[in-house]
Motif scaffolding. Structure first.
Motif, PDB file in Angstrom:
ATOM      1  N   LEU A  47     -11.273  33.762  24.073  1.00 17.53           N
ATOM      2  CA  LEU A  47     -12.377  33.635  25.030  1.00 17.53           C
ATOM      3  C   LEU A  47     -11.931  33.652  26.489  1.00 17.53           C
ATOM      4  N   SER A  48     -10.856  32.950  26.797  1.00 20.13           N
ATOM      5  CA  SER A  48     -10.469  32.733  28.191  1.00 20.13           C
ATOM      6  C   SER A  48     -10.206  34.014  28.974  1.00 20.13           C
ATOM      7  N   PRO A  49      -9.357  34.928  28.488  1.00 16.22           N
ATOM      8  CA  PRO A  49      -9.144  36.160  29.256  1.00 16.22           C
ATOM      9  C   PRO A  49     -10.397  37.033  29.312  1.00 16.22           C
ATOM     10  N   ALA A  50     -11.214  36.988  28.270  1.00 16.86           N
ATOM     11  CA  ALA A  50     -12.454  37.774  28.264  1.00 16.86           C
ATOM     12  C   ALA A  50     -13.403  37.278  29.338  1.00 16.86           C
ATOM     13  N   MET A  51     -13.523  35.960  29.463  1.00 14.50           N
ATOM     14  CA  MET A  51     -14.393  35.391  30.492  1.00 14.50           C
ATOM     15  C   MET A  51     -13.780  35.576  31.877  1.00 14.50           C
ATOM     16  N   LEU A  52     -12.466  35.411  31.985  1.00 13.75           N
ATOM     17  CA  LEU A  52     -11.792  35.591  33.272  1.00 13.75           C
ATOM     18  C   LEU A  52     -12.060  36.980  33.844  1.00 13.75           C
ATOM     19  N   ALA A  53     -12.097  37.973  32.995  1.00 18.04           N
ATOM     20  CA  ALA A  53     -12.337  39.353  33.441  1.00 18.04           C
ATOM     21  C   ALA A  53     -13.710  39.512  34.092  1.00 18.04           C
ATOM     22  N   LEU A  54     -14.633  38.585  33.829  1.00 22.84           N
ATOM     23  CA  LEU A  54     -15.993  38.665  34.366  1.00 22.84           C
ATOM     24  C   LEU A  54     -16.218  37.754  35.573  1.00 22.84           C
ATOM     25  N   THR A 148     -21.551  33.851  30.542  1.00 21.27           N
ATOM     26  CA  THR A 148     -21.780  33.138  29.290  1.00 21.27           C
ATOM     27  C   THR A 148     -21.145  33.878  28.119  1.00 21.27           C
ATOM     28  N   ILE A 149     -20.841  33.125  27.079  1.00 20.19           N
ATOM     29  CA  ILE A 149     -20.338  33.757  25.857  1.00 20.19           C
ATOM     30  C   ILE A 149     -21.486  34.498  25.186  1.00 20.19           C
ATOM     31  N   GLU A 166     -26.857  36.330  39.013  1.00 16.17           N
ATOM     32  CA  GLU A 166     -26.469  37.397  38.092  1.00 16.17           C
ATOM     33  C   GLU A 166     -25.978  36.743  36.801  1.00 16.17           C
ATOM     34  N   LEU A 167     -26.551  37.136  35.672  1.00 17.97           N
ATOM     35  CA  LEU A 167     -26.103  36.649  34.370  1.00 17.97           C
ATOM     36  C   LEU A 167     -25.270  37.736  33.716  1.00 17.97           C
ATOM     37  N   VAL A 168     -24.025  37.397  33.360  1.00 18.11           N
ATOM     38  CA  VAL A 168     -23.135  38.330  32.686  1.00 18.11           C
ATOM     39  C   VAL A 168     -22.734  37.678  31.372  1.00 18.11           C
ATOM     40  N   SER A 169     -22.960  38.378  30.263  1.00 15.70           N
ATOM     41  CA  SER A 169     -22.643  37.790  28.965  1.00 15.70           C
ATOM     42  C   SER A 169     -21.624  38.634  28.211  1.00 15.70           C
ATOM     43  N   LEU A 170     -20.765  37.938  27.462  1.00  9.32           N
ATOM     44  CA  LEU A 170     -19.834  38.644  26.585  1.00  9.32           C
ATOM     45  C   LEU A 170     -20.595  39.294  25.443  1.00  9.32           C
ATOM     46  N   PHE A 171     -21.583  38.567  24.905  1.00 12.81           N
ATOM     47  CA  PHE A 171     -22.364  39.066  23.770  1.00 12.81           C
ATOM     48  C   PHE A 171     -23.814  38.638  23.908  1.00 12.81           C
ATOM     49  N   ARG A 172     -24.690  39.391  23.265  1.00 11.01           N
ATOM     50  CA  ARG A 172     -26.095  39.022  23.134  1.00 11.01           C
ATOM     51  C   ARG A 172     -26.303  38.469  21.725  1.00 11.01           C
ATOM     52  N   LEU A 173     -27.291  37.606  21.562  1.00 14.59           N
ATOM     53  CA  LEU A 173     -27.577  37.024  20.253  1.00 14.59           C
ATOM     54  C   LEU A 173     -27.794  38.120  19.216  1.00 14.59           C
TER      55      LEU A 173
END
Length: 185
Positions: A47-54, A148-149, A166-173
């Motif tokens: 999770l951490s590097p994925a979120m860091l990229a955003l 958000t994840i 601005e909302l940026v998400s890794l994934f949508r439900l």
């Protein structure tokens, strides 16, 4: 990060289909609790590097409302340090500390006017994210992005838009639910 590996873990460890009452009081057929992944060493490492990229390039800190954001802000700050980037973690209390300084924020406080990116595990209505944003803004920080994840796709995007965020998400439900269905077939 292996996006596919992370999606598989969220689908198997964090998602449930059934009838649930959410924190907002609303009923839903979908339940998402990212803590089983966020609080595992291997999950936080994904999770951490994925979120860091955003996180915005000029952010000096990441912050979020306790408890969901606690592992996220710590993990992202550590991933940043490992990548040679100076980024601190801030935890926003749900209410002011009842003793000592009465602080709302915990962590190394950046100078007033600094940019902070808010992190969240799951966004439903956007309420907890906006609470964190408001506390950070009240402390004098610039906040424009929430990462958000999972975006539950239940009004959070609209609430962020209305708040000028601005909302940026890794994934949508819908992605997590579809993967869960695939994996259970």
């Amino acid at each position: 990060m292996s996006r596919d590996t992370l999606l598989n873990r969220l689908a198997t460890e964090c998602y449930r289909h059934g009838t649930f009452t959410l924190a907002s009081g609303r009923s839903s057929d979908h339940y998402v609790n990212c803590k089983p992944v966020a609080l595992s060493g291997s999950g936080l490492a994904l999770l951490s590097p994925a979120m860091l990229a955003l996180v915005e390039a000029d952010s000096v800190a990441v912050g979020g409302l306790t408890l969901g954001a606690d592992p996220l802000v710590s993990g992202v700050a550590m991933a940043a340090a490992q990548a040679g980037r100076d980024l601190d973690a801030l935890i926003v209390r749900k209410q002011a500390k009842g003793h000592g300084t009465g602080a709302w924020l915990e962590g190394p406080l950046p100078p007033t006017g600094s940019r902070v990116t808010v992190l969240e595990d799951v966004v439903t209505t956007g309420g907890s994210s906006i609470k964190a944003v408001n506390q950070l803004k009240e402390a004098g920080y610039r906040v424009e992005r929430v990462v958000t994840i999972v975006d539950r796709e239940e009004g959070g995007q609209e609430a962020m838009d209305a708040a000028g965020l601005e909302l940026v998400s890794l994934f949508r439900l819908s992605e997590v639910a579809a993967r869960a269905k695939e994996l259970s077939a």
